[in-house]
Scaffold this motif. Structure first.
Motif, mmCIF file in Angstrom:
data_model
loop_
_atom_site.group_PDB
_atom_site.id
_atom_site.type_symbol
_atom_site.label_atom_id
_atom_site.label_comp_id
_atom_site.label_asym_id
_atom_site.label_seq_id
_atom_site.Cartn_x
_atom_site.Cartn_y
_atom_site.Cartn_z
ATOM 1 N N ASN A 1 -9.000 3.739 3.078
ATOM 2 C CA ASN A 1 -7.778 3.599 3.778
ATOM 3 C C ASN A 1 -7.756 3.548 5.264
ATOM 4 O O ASN A 1 -6.728 3.713 6.061
ATOM 5 C CB ASN A 1 -6.954 4.916 3.037
ATOM 6 C CG ASN A 1 -7.317 6.134 3.758
ATOM 7 O OD1 ASN A 1 -8.550 6.496 3.920
ATOM 8 N ND2 ASN A 1 -6.670 6.921 4.286
ATOM 9 N N VAL B 1 0.812 -1.118 0.119
ATOM 10 C CA VAL B 1 0.111 0.012 -0.009
ATOM 11 C C VAL B 1 1.030 1.316 0.047
ATOM 12 O O VAL B 1 1.508 1.410 0.990
ATOM 13 C CB VAL B 1 -0.859 -0.050 1.299
ATOM 14 C CG1 VAL B 1 -1.790 1.132 1.235
ATOM 15 C CG2 VAL B 1 -2.051 -1.301 1.391
ATOM 16 N N LEU C 1 -7.193 0.324 0.725
ATOM 17 C CA LEU C 1 -6.866 -1.009 0.869
ATOM 18 C C LEU C 1 -7.189 -1.793 -0.198
ATOM 19 O O LEU C 1 -8.465 -1.851 -0.748
ATOM 20 C CB LEU C 1 -7.380 -1.473 2.335
ATOM 21 C CG LEU C 1 -7.227 -0.701 3.379
ATOM 22 C CD1 LEU C 1 -7.593 -1.698 4.607
ATOM 23 C CD2 LEU C 1 -5.806 -0.404 3.567
ATOM 24 N N GLY D 1 -4.412 4.015 6.570
ATOM 25 C CA GLY D 1 -3.457 3.560 5.791
ATOM 26 C C GLY D 1 -2.985 4.430 4.841
ATOM 27 O O GLY D 1 -3.524 5.699 4.706
ATOM 28 N N TYR E 1 -3.705 -8.495 6.172
ATOM 29 C CA TYR E 1 -2.749 -7.886 7.360
ATOM 30 C C TYR E 1 -3.145 -8.468 8.785
ATOM 31 O O TYR E 1 -4.385 -9.009 8.839
ATOM 32 C CB TYR E 1 -2.826 -6.318 7.465
ATOM 33 C CG TYR E 1 -4.292 -5.948 7.750
ATOM 34 C CD1 TYR E 1 -4.453 -5.564 9.122
ATOM 35 C CD2 TYR E 1 -5.331 -5.727 6.949
ATOM 36 C CE1 TYR E 1 -5.684 -4.968 9.429
ATOM 37 C CE2 TYR E 1 -6.352 -5.271 7.327
ATOM 38 C CZ TYR E 1 -6.597 -4.868 8.416
ATOM 39 O OH TYR E 1 -7.823 -4.434 9.042
ATOM 40 N N LEU F 1 -6.181 -7.862 0.240
ATOM 41 C CA LEU F 1 -5.144 -7.519 1.086
ATOM 42 C C LEU F 1 -5.324 -8.285 2.326
ATOM 43 O O LEU F 1 -6.156 -8.191 2.789
ATOM 44 C CB LEU F 1 -5.117 -5.904 1.186
ATOM 45 C CG LEU F 1 -4.244 -5.558 2.408
ATOM 46 C CD1 LEU F 1 -2.691 -5.593 1.719
ATOM 47 C CD2 LEU F 1 -4.508 -3.956 2.793
ATOM 48 N N VAL G 1 -8.114 1.242 8.666
ATOM 49 C CA VAL G 1 -7.563 -0.039 8.749
ATOM 50 C C VAL G 1 -8.381 -0.487 9.962
ATOM 51 O O VAL G 1 -8.134 -0.324 11.145
ATOM 52 C CB VAL G 1 -6.045 -0.095 9.122
ATOM 53 C CG1 VAL G 1 -5.722 -1.548 9.403
ATOM 54 C CG2 VAL G 1 -5.314 0.602 8.007
#
Length: 769
Positions: free
Chosen positions: A385, A236, A417, A413, A423, A421, A387
């Motif tokens: 963006n 990213v 995103l 982020g 995480y 993706l 999280v």
């Protein structure tokens, strides 16, 4: 006369290798069906890996393996030294590439391992002379399927697993025939020694046993090695200014060329945007119009979460009430903190809030907490963006160079995103101890008082008056009146009162009649988000710090994948109340939703059984459901606690756990044998005396190592025992058999004398000589 020896011509190393390759080897595997099925077995594992990892290894690996398999068949009797030399060199090169990519974090570790195994399998396919070489291919296929299982997030993997099993059982049968030296040169089932009916029965048994073990297998907290999944191939990059929020609508507008400032408000955009994006994720939200727009959204899967506990996936928090909604008062780029990751890993460290215990003079017991690991996979193609993370994140494994963190502790982020993706977040989740929360003082540091007690200047006095009236007549569980000094009981009472005294209905908001909360109280209810605002503002009017948070509910738990499937319609808001030492604790005053959001108490150790029980419970009376629910929860917590305790003890705990498991296994085996014995006794009691005596004779002789073969007639069996037992025993066996045959085939009546004689003969047979 001496002879003159002619000089011998020198033979090069390559020629030596070529001549060595011409020698034949023994013990080759000639079964074409076994070779073909093993190749297909591996192809299925490669296809499963590509399916769950969205890779393209099948395009080159399967054709090359097929070609290599054909060549290996024709060259199976040769040593192929030159080919083996090149295979060894290529394997070493693949290993070097794997180690290089592993050091550079070029991709997720499991994907790198899968790629290496596929490359080794393709090279290995050129040299498959013996059965053990085919065994190596089977092992690689098993490892690839195991890797695919750890990456799978949908039920599609189950289809690959069933195909894998359908092929694995015939391979085991053909391998057994090969070990016995029975040739198999045809694909016809009868020529292969395979009967479809028994094979189908065996497959059914394996599936039933597998599903049973899967259902009862506890889902223990994992990731003990702290090597967490991260999409290192989806980095990213910084696409938005520091601290900005890029909503889905704004992202679509930018892509179409109509860019707007990222710091716009939610709830704007065209109709298509409203169908997918919840209008909650923006620096400022209008809950009056936002709730109406939320109803227009179409269900869409936005992410999948693997978590050790069922939690609320928080996205944003707001501290300032505007009268119609909420906004983030500290959203200036200078107030946003940017953290950079570890240069060698994708790990970010998030500092804990410093104000949790500031100003507390009273000595309090330590707060019990637990680290909870969550792994998120984004499935929406246009995620903002923001999280999502549960509770208080401490460490984040995220594929970017930096992350932004606002004063509320929410994570943003550097860019939207992307889809697929992955995480991982490690959050510190506190356990809700009611007794300890009741002892918390109502003294708050200035960093809390300055931002989380704010109410609009024109807020109607009716809001505070209504809040006081809801508390004045309330009593705690001991029957004592609730005082405003006991912040926890006040919060619980306000939440319950709002939940019980107001109804969900459309709110007719009028700007001229004041703020949202006042009109909510006047009209007796409103939208779901209005319940959250009402509780938060009521508590603030009583001097208790609150904030408005938005995020996602846990979603639907899939017991087969172990993932929470979260949709955009799972977006919801909560009230978070600040307690010293504890920090922010969530509450939910919305009707038909739990007052206390999911936390550590929601144990998923036995998730499959819990899901199955939830389906059955809807058909049972509530009293029965409550009893069994409490029973299952107690058993699950006890077993989960014991297993976790054993794991924490290390090797001693593992050895102790194995000893316990062995003892339980012996006990279960003994119970099983007892059940079989009881069933046999009950079955024999229902038989006529001649048949019962004959069956007891056969059972006793079988225990003595002299079983009756299935193809033997009763008289043939008697003749086979003449030289293996004593004369008296042979006489007793012959008489019991004769009486049984006369009864069975001659319709001989059984009287008292004959029954007595049979008992005496059976006793004579078992007597020690």
């Amino acid at each position: 006369m001496d002879t003159i020896q002619q000089p011998r011509s020198k033979i090069g190393a390559f020629d030596k290798l070529r001549k060595a390759s011409e020698f034949t080897i023994a013990g080759v595997e000639d079964s074409i069906p076994l070779r073909v099925l093993v190749q297909i077995f591996v192809f299925i594992s490669i296809g499963a890996m590509d399916s769950v990892a969205s890779s393209g290894n099948s395009a080159w690996a399967i054709p090359l393996s097929a070609i290599a398999g054909v060549w290996a068949w024709y060259a199976r009797r040769k040593r192929n030294v030159i080919v083996k030399l090149f295979i060894a060199i290529a394997m070493i090169a693949m290993l070097v590439v794997f180690l290089r990519d592993l050091v550079r974090n070029a991709d997720e570790t499991r994907l790198l391992l899968a790629r290496l195994l596929i490359q080794l399998q393709v090279l290995h396919s050129f040299d498959l002379p013996r059965r053990k070489d085919l065994g190596y291919s089977i092992v690689i296929g098993l490892i690839l399927m195991a890797l695919a299982a750890t990456l799978s997030q949908t039920m599609v993997f189950a289809l690959w697993l069933i195909a894998f099993l359908l092929l694995g059982i015939p391979i085991l049968l053909l391998d057994h025939r090969s070990r016995l030296g029975v040739p198999t040169k045809s694909f016809q089932p009868d020529k292969m020694g395979i009967s479809l009916l028994p094979l189908s029965g065996l497959l059914a048994i394996v599936l039933v046993l597998g599903l049973t073990i899967f259902a009862f297998l506890p889902r223990l907290p994992g990731f003990q090695l702290r090597n967490f999944p991260v999409s290192v191939n989806l980095s990213v990059q910084r696409d938005v200014p520091r601290g900005d929020i890029l909503t889905r609508q704004q992202q679509n507008q930018q892509q179409s060329g109509n860019g707007t400032s990222p710091n716009g408000t939610g709830g704007t955009g065209n109709n298509n945007d409203l169908e997918t994006l919840p209008p909650l994720f923006a620096p400022e939200i209008d809950t009056v119009s936002g709730s109406q727009q939320s109803k227009q959204r179409q269900p869409e899967l936005v992410m999948r979460v693997r978590s050790q506990a069922e939690l609320f996936w928080r996205v944003m928090a707001y501290d300032e009430f505007t009268g119609k909604g909420w906004r983030i008062s500290r959203n200036d780029p200078k107030q946003i903190r940017t953290v950079r990751r570890n240069p060698f890993t994708y790990e970010f460290f998030v500092a804990q809030p410093p104000h949790a215990s500031i100003g507390i003079k009273k000595q309090l017991q330590p707060v019990e907490s637990q680290d909870v690991v969550q792994t998120y996979t984004i499935t929406s193609p246009n995620f903002p963006n923001l999280v999502p993370a549960a509770s208080v994140p401490r460490q984040i494994f995220f594929p970017s160079e930096e992350l932004d963190i606002d004063p509320e502790g929410m994570i943003r982020g550097p860019g939207p995103l992307p889809e697929d993706l992955t995480y991982t977040v490690i959050s510190n989740v506190v356990a809700r101890d009611v007794q300890q929360l009741r002892q918390m003082p109502n003294q708050y540091p200035s960093s809390i008082r300055n931002y989380y007690l704010q109410v609009p200047a024109n807020l109607s006095p009716e809001v505070r008056n209504q809040a006081i009236s809801l508390v004045n007549n309330a009593k705690d569980k001991d029957g004592k009146p609730i005082t405003l000094d006991n912040a926890y009981d006040v919060v619980v009472q306000i939440a319950r009162s709002v939940k019980q005294n107001y109804v969900i209905k459309p709110l007719k908001f009028d700007d001229s009649k004041g703020d949202l909360v006042s009109q909510f109280i006047e009209q007796g209810g409103g939208e779901e988000s209005h319940f959250i605002s009402t509780m938060a503002v009521m508590l603030r009017s009583l001097g208790i710090p609150t904030r408005y948070v938005v995020g996602f509910a846990p979603g639907k738990f899939n017991p087969f994948t172990g993932l929470y499937e979260v949709q955009n319609i799972d977006t919801q808001s909560l009230v978070e109340v600040y307690f010293p030492v504890y920090g922010w604790i969530p509450f939910d005053p919305v009707p038909n939703r739990p007052l206390f959001p999911p936390s550590l108490e929601n144990n998923r150790t036995f998730g499959v059984i819990q899901t199955f029980w939830s389906w059955i419970a809807q058909f049972l009376p509530s009293s029965v459901t409550n009893f069994f629910t409490a029973l299952f929860e107690s058993i699950g917590k006890f077993l989960g606690g014991v297993i976790s305790w054993l794991i924490e003890m290390g090797w001693i705990g593992i050895a102790f756990g194995l000893a316990i498991a062995f003892g339980i296994g012996i006990g279960l085996w003994a119970l099983w044998q007892l059940a079989i014995w009881w069933w046999q006794v009950q079955r024999l009691q229902k038989m006529p005396i001649p048949q019962r005596t004959y069956q007891q004779m056969l059972q006793w002789l079988s225990e003595q190592g002299k079983p009756k073969l299935s193809y033997q007639t009763p008289q043939e069996y008697v003749a086979s025992l003449n030289n293996r037992v004593s004369e008296k025993q042979a006489e007793a066996i012959a008489k019991i058999t004769q009486i049984y045959q006369d009864w069975r085939y001659g319709d001989q009546a059984i009287g008292y004398n004959l029954a007595t004689e049979l008992k005496m003969l059976l006793k004579q047979l078992k007597a020690k000589m």
